[in-house]
Design a protein around this motif. Sequence first.
Motif, PDB file in Angstrom:
ATOM      1  N   GLU A 282      32.836  13.481 -42.216  1.00  0.00           N
ATOM      2  CA  GLU A 282      31.474  12.765 -41.946  1.00  0.00           C
ATOM      3  C   GLU A 282      31.084  12.271 -43.158  1.00  0.00           C
ATOM      4  O   GLU A 282      31.202  12.908 -44.261  1.00  0.00           O
ATOM      5  N   PHE A 283      29.723  11.382 -43.287  1.00  0.00           N
ATOM      6  CA  PHE A 283      29.287  11.139 -44.465  1.00  0.00           C
ATOM      7  C   PHE A 283      28.614  12.344 -45.267  1.00  0.00           C
ATOM      8  O   PHE A 283      27.986  12.870 -44.517  1.00  0.00           O
ATOM      9  N   TYR A 284      28.775  12.258 -46.615  1.00  0.00           N
ATOM     10  CA  TYR A 284      28.262  13.367 -47.192  1.00  0.00           C
ATOM     11  C   TYR A 284      26.992  12.852 -48.329  1.00  0.00           C
ATOM     12  O   TYR A 284      25.944  13.227 -48.398  1.00  0.00           O
ATOM     13  N   GLN A 285      27.450  11.888 -49.069  1.00  0.00           N
ATOM     14  CA  GLN A 285      26.579  11.513 -50.244  1.00  0.00           C
ATOM     15  C   GLN A 285      27.088  10.162 -50.591  1.00  0.00           C
ATOM     16  O   GLN A 285      27.987   9.624 -50.843  1.00  0.00           O
ATOM     17  N   LEU A 286      25.873   9.266 -50.842  1.00  0.00           N
ATOM     18  CA  LEU A 286      26.285   8.078 -51.893  1.00  0.00           C
ATOM     19  C   LEU A 286      25.911   8.326 -53.090  1.00  0.00           C
ATOM     20  O   LEU A 286      24.719   8.980 -53.464  1.00  0.00           O
ATOM     21  N   VAL A 287      27.057   8.337 -54.057  1.00  0.00           N
ATOM     22  CA  VAL A 287      26.939   8.637 -55.483  1.00  0.00           C
ATOM     23  C   VAL A 287      25.894   7.646 -56.244  1.00  0.00           C
ATOM     24  O   VAL A 287      25.866   6.500 -56.137  1.00  0.00           O
ATOM     25  N   ASN A 288      25.038   8.430 -56.993  1.00  0.00           N
ATOM     26  CA  ASN A 288      24.153   7.540 -58.021  1.00  0.00           C
ATOM     27  C   ASN A 288      24.960   7.471 -59.171  1.00  0.00           C
ATOM     28  O   ASN A 288      25.272   8.325 -59.842  1.00  0.00           O
ATOM     29  N   GLN A 289      25.170   6.216 -59.554  1.00  0.00           N
ATOM     30  CA  GLN A 289      26.215   5.842 -60.471  1.00  0.00           C
ATOM     31  C   GLN A 289      25.431   4.795 -61.386  1.00  0.00           C
ATOM     32  O   GLN A 289      24.622   4.075 -60.802  1.00  0.00           O
ATOM     33  N   SER A 290      25.784   4.907 -62.661  1.00  0.00           N
ATOM     34  CA  SER A 290      24.931   4.023 -63.745  1.00  0.00           C
ATOM     35  C   SER A 290      25.756   2.598 -63.821  1.00  0.00           C
ATOM     36  O   SER A 290      24.953   1.739 -64.351  1.00  0.00           O
ATOM     37  N   ILE A 291      27.062   2.575 -63.389  1.00  0.00           N
ATOM     38  CA  ILE A 291      27.643   1.206 -63.533  1.00  0.00           C
ATOM     39  C   ILE A 291      27.792   0.676 -61.994  1.00  0.00           C
ATOM     40  O   ILE A 291      28.528   1.217 -61.378  1.00  0.00           O
ATOM     41  N   ARG A 292      27.072  -0.330 -61.855  1.00  0.00           N
ATOM     42  CA  ARG A 292      27.152  -0.785 -60.570  1.00  0.00           C
ATOM     43  C   ARG A 292      27.983  -2.452 -60.684  1.00  0.00           C
ATOM     44  O   ARG A 292      27.954  -3.268 -60.884  1.00  0.00           O
ATOM     45  N   GLU A 293      29.408  -1.914 -60.174  1.00  0.00           N
ATOM     46  CA  GLU A 293      30.431  -2.653 -60.027  1.00  0.00           C
ATOM     47  C   GLU A 293      31.350  -2.471 -59.018  1.00  0.00           C
ATOM     48  O   GLU A 293      31.334  -1.408 -58.288  1.00  0.00           O
ATOM     49  N   VAL A 294      32.024  -3.379 -58.645  1.00  0.00           N
ATOM     50  CA  VAL A 294      33.168  -3.331 -57.686  1.00  0.00           C
ATOM     51  C   VAL A 294      34.119  -2.233 -57.980  1.00  0.00           C
ATOM     52  O   VAL A 294      34.566  -1.981 -59.097  1.00  0.00           O
ATOM     53  N   GLY A 295      34.485  -1.310 -57.210  1.00  0.00           N
ATOM     54  CA  GLY A 295      35.132  -0.180 -57.391  1.00  0.00           C
ATOM     55  C   GLY A 295      36.596  -0.578 -56.924  1.00  0.00           C
ATOM     56  O   GLY A 295      36.749  -0.472 -55.907  1.00  0.00           O
TER      57      GLY A 295
END
Length: 523
Positions: A380-393
């Motif tokens: 199940e969905f748990y968390q959307l990570v707060n990341q400093s780099i907004r790029e294609v992963g």
Amino acid sequence: MAEIKLIGKEDLKCFQKHNFPICSINLGKDVKMNERLLCNECLLNFIQENNIIQGFNIIQSKIENNIQEYRHKQISFIAQKKQQLVSLKNNFIAWKSTINQQIDQILGYINLWIDNIISKNIIKDKYVIMEELENFVNQYEFHEKNFEFLVEQINFINQASSNKIQLKLAQLNEEYRKIITQTKDSFMKIINISQHKISLKPINNQLKQSDDCFTIAFNYTGQIMISGCGKDIKVWNFQNGQIQEVQKLQVHQSTISCLLFSKNQNSFISGAYDHTIRCWLQINGQQWKSSQKYEEHSSDIQCLLLCKKEKTLFSGSCDKSIKIWIVDFANNNLQYCYSLEKHTHIVYGLTLNESETFLVSCGDDQQIIIWKKSNNNKWEFYQLVNQSIREVGAVTSFIKENLFIWIGGVQNGKDCVSYFELIKGCIVEQKNKEQQLILSPEVFNYSLFPIVFNKEKQIILFRHKFHIYLLTKQISGKYRISTKIKFESNEIWGSMTNDAKFLVLWEKKQCRFLIYQIEYQTI
């Protein structure tokens, strides 16, 4: 190891001072320490949030486990350093004894030398006057000849004694150099300078293939290699870095994008741009049998991931979904279960933590999403990570139970390895661990080259744009770049054998396979 005592837990109260047991913890980053503890009464005033974790005993158990892990690491490290110092001390004691013995031998030679010289010190006190008169009148050189004879005898003694001592000094000098070298090595180990270095020795670069090879995988023994060849799969014999093509499997209708070998038997899974996934089983020692095609995805397959027991398969696709499958290698089939729908664009990377309680996914929508296994074993969905780099992963991989790395893939991007850690039930970016890679703003970092993490040897392999990187773990626990290879193109794909002895790449610019032997040394 002594039992851990958490002081003060008997006096814990919820932050509103209700007279009820603590039942939940608020793990929000902005919450003050004295506001984290919650009872059932407190929860009535809270809107349900993802950062509120129920079960204080579970959190306490995790805290104790973390402390035990740290203490074990601390005790092991100190014990290692103590043992190294004791070994150094014992070496010096042994060297002292050896050197003293050699010096005593030299002193013995010198004493014998002195005794031999003294034995020649025979000077007469009485001379016969008439004999000396005759010597004087006739100008005899009697005394001169006697003196020359004495000098010859002394010189002979000096030479013989000097030869013995010089030989012993040479032995002492050799022992001294040996001691200095060994002492330097011991000091370097103690002060943590000694590290493992990896070098890549090219052993084969003559094999050509014009069709795209976006994926390479090895069986559990490392003796079979499979690779993409356009829409076909090539099977190779792999022996000590030498490969020989055995057969070509032709069932997919479009380019092969993913190959995933079982770690327990000669079975593998393939994914392709024809939107299908297939299972493969080796029969009769050489032949490979394909399963039916599985078409739950509506677009290109981009990544495949097996759980440790190889009973569950995760597949990511350009259709924005992650599919969950039951795997039955014995009967060479898959069973579709359900789909995880949260990404808004292509899913490029998937990884599981060691206990397989968390699944991490990343992709073209610049999101890192955490999925958690529920009590009924459903993801199940748990968390959307707060990341400093907004790029294609492009890729991601757990390298520890609670730590994973992520690498982006855009032009003019940050070009680095980012670290994310599970802290108190929440995934948090660790900016202090971020590792800068070679800046290459002119190109993308393509997907389809999953990060390879070898837990036994603590090695991380990945491709970022023009470079292939190998990272090794230091005694401090951090990973550093041990070696890298630069190519003229960013279109490179490949993998590493399970024993981390060989690296096989295919690069598009010259349409050839490159095989490297991975060599280890201590510096």
